[in-house]
Design a protein around this motif. Structure first.
Motif, PDB file in Angstrom:
ATOM      1  N   LEU A 118      -6.528  -1.540  -1.300  1.00 36.13           N
ATOM      2  CA  LEU A 118      -7.777  -2.296  -1.690  1.00 36.13           C
ATOM      3  C   LEU A 118      -8.379  -2.667  -0.296  1.00 36.13           C
TER       4      LEU A 118
ATOM      5  N   ALA B 101      -4.499  -6.513  -9.096  1.00 27.41           N
ATOM      6  CA  ALA B 101      -4.584  -6.764  -7.890  1.00 27.41           C
ATOM      7  C   ALA B 101      -5.981  -7.626  -7.444  1.00 27.41           C
TER       8      ALA B 101
ATOM      9  N   TYR C  25      -6.665 -11.414  -5.549  1.00 28.89           N
ATOM     10  CA  TYR C  25      -7.239 -11.325  -4.323  1.00 28.89           C
ATOM     11  C   TYR C  25      -8.527 -12.243  -4.545  1.00 28.89           C
TER      12      TYR C  25
ATOM     13  N   SER D  50       1.184  -9.780 -12.018  1.00 29.40           N
ATOM     14  CA  SER D  50      -0.002  -9.841 -10.885  1.00 29.40           C
ATOM     15  C   SER D  50       0.598  -8.845 -10.064  1.00 29.40           C
ATOM     16  N   CYS D  51      -0.163  -8.126  -9.168  1.00 28.14           N
ATOM     17  CA  CYS D  51       0.086  -7.338  -8.104  1.00 28.14           C
ATOM     18  C   CYS D  51      -0.901  -7.589  -6.892  1.00 28.14           C
ATOM     19  N   PRO D  52      -0.487  -8.733  -6.235  1.00 28.03           N
ATOM     20  CA  PRO D  52      -1.318  -9.126  -5.026  1.00 28.03           C
ATOM     21  C   PRO D  52      -1.321  -8.158  -3.959  1.00 28.03           C
ATOM     22  N   PRO D  53      -2.402  -7.908  -3.160  1.00 24.24           N
ATOM     23  CA  PRO D  53      -2.367  -6.799  -2.165  1.00 24.24           C
ATOM     24  C   PRO D  53      -1.942  -7.671  -0.816  1.00 24.24           C
TER      25      PRO D  53
ATOM     26  N   ARG E 203      -2.654  -3.723   0.682  1.00 30.41           N
ATOM     27  CA  ARG E 203      -1.862  -2.471  -0.048  1.00 30.41           C
ATOM     28  C   ARG E 203      -1.228  -3.286  -1.113  1.00 30.41           C
ATOM     29  N   THR E 204      -1.096  -3.001  -2.204  1.00 32.69           N
ATOM     30  CA  THR E 204      -0.706  -3.309  -3.558  1.00 32.69           C
ATOM     31  C   THR E 204       0.835  -2.923  -3.850  1.00 32.69           C
TER      32      THR E 204
ATOM     33  N   ASP F 261      -1.556   1.005  -3.996  1.00 32.23           N
ATOM     34  CA  ASP F 261      -2.893   1.431  -3.990  1.00 32.23           C
ATOM     35  C   ASP F 261      -3.440   0.506  -2.820  1.00 32.23           C
TER      36      ASP F 261
END
Length: 272
Positions: A155, A221, A225, A123-126, A148-149, A153
């Motif tokens: 978002l 991400a 989210y 998982s890449c939570p922003p 931002r992730t 990236d």
């Protein structure tokens, strides 16, 4: 060796996100893999080789190359690689596949109960951040939330799904933003067969044409989210590019299971 082109995150040909898949018999030089990827000209080409007893924790090595560089994680090419292994009989049908990667650990892909293939990704939570200068102007739409992730990236949430679908961003202006890419998202329209929509733009030349058709890594991400926003761990996202594609997401703590279909478009032999 066998070389395939697979459309990922779709159930029909010429939709979703295409990837090359090269089924290797043994180790290959990175420079050679880079040249093959440049020849294929897809956003990513996956290279898969069996590990056998060399690695008790994984079945295959998996690496991903764009036409110009090796990348650390690619969702649609992972899905394409697993589909290629199952469809060619290289891997035993019905059992999970474990891929050893250079930078993203061991990734597991298995047939999903409801159809398609399920990929277990980090998982890449922003993290919420201030809007980068010029982002709204570059997108041509106001941004209501920015994060931002971990893979850098941006978002950006906009007003609604219609806004996401109608974006015609200034790609040169996006390129001035310090980010790997820009994920633009909004909740789905009422009554839709999905929960949220998104598009992914390569702010720093990630793609020559500026937009990725369906981006698995972006959903690492989008899943945390929208799960936090909607109060559900099981969601379906639609990436509203010209080709379009669906990604089912399930948040499991610090992991995200991404599920989608795939279709083989080309199956041939690489002779060089």
């Amino acid at each position: 060796m066998r070389l395939l082109v697979v459309d990922s995150f779709t159930e029909r040909p010429f939709a979703g996100n295409p990837a090359g898949v090269c089924l290797l018999d043994g180790p290959a030089e990175p420079d050679w893999m880079q040249r093959v990827a440049a020849e294929m000209k897809h956003s990513e080409t996956a290279f898969v080789r069996p590990l056998g007893a060399d690695d008790p924790d994984a079945d295959f090595e998996l690496r991903w190359f764009t036409p110009v560089v090796e990348v650390v994680l690619c969702g649609h090419a992972t899905l394409a690689a697993a589909h290629a292994l199952f469809s060619t009989g290289t891997a035993e049908a019905g059992r999970p596949l474990r891929f050893r990667t250079l930078h993203s650990g061991v990734l597991t892909v298995a047939p999903a109960p409801g159809g398609g293939l399920a990929m277990d990704f980090p998982s890449c939570p922003p993290e919420e951040t201030t809007e980068p200068d010029g982002l709204s102007a570059a997108l041509g739409a106001p941004v209501s939330w920015t994060g931002r992730t971990p893979v850098n990236d941006v978002l950006a949430e906009v007003a609604d799904a219609k806004t996401v679908r109608g974006l015609a961003p200034d790609l040169a202006a996006l390129g001035a933003i310090e980010a790997r890419g820009v994920i633009v998202t909004a909740p789905a329209e009422p009554g839709a067969d999905h929960d949220f929509v998104s598009r992914f733009f390569g702010a720093r030349g990630l793609r020559a044409d500026g937009e990725d058709p369906v981006t698995g890594s972006a959903h690492c991400a989008l899943s945390p989210y929208w799960s936090a926003r909607l109060g559900r761990d099981d969601l379906t996202g639609y990436q509203a590019s010209e080709r379009g594609g669906y990604v089912r997401t399930e948040l499991r703590g610090d992991r995200v299971v991404l599920t989608g279909g795939a279709v083989t478009i080309l199956d041939g032999t690489l002779t060089a």
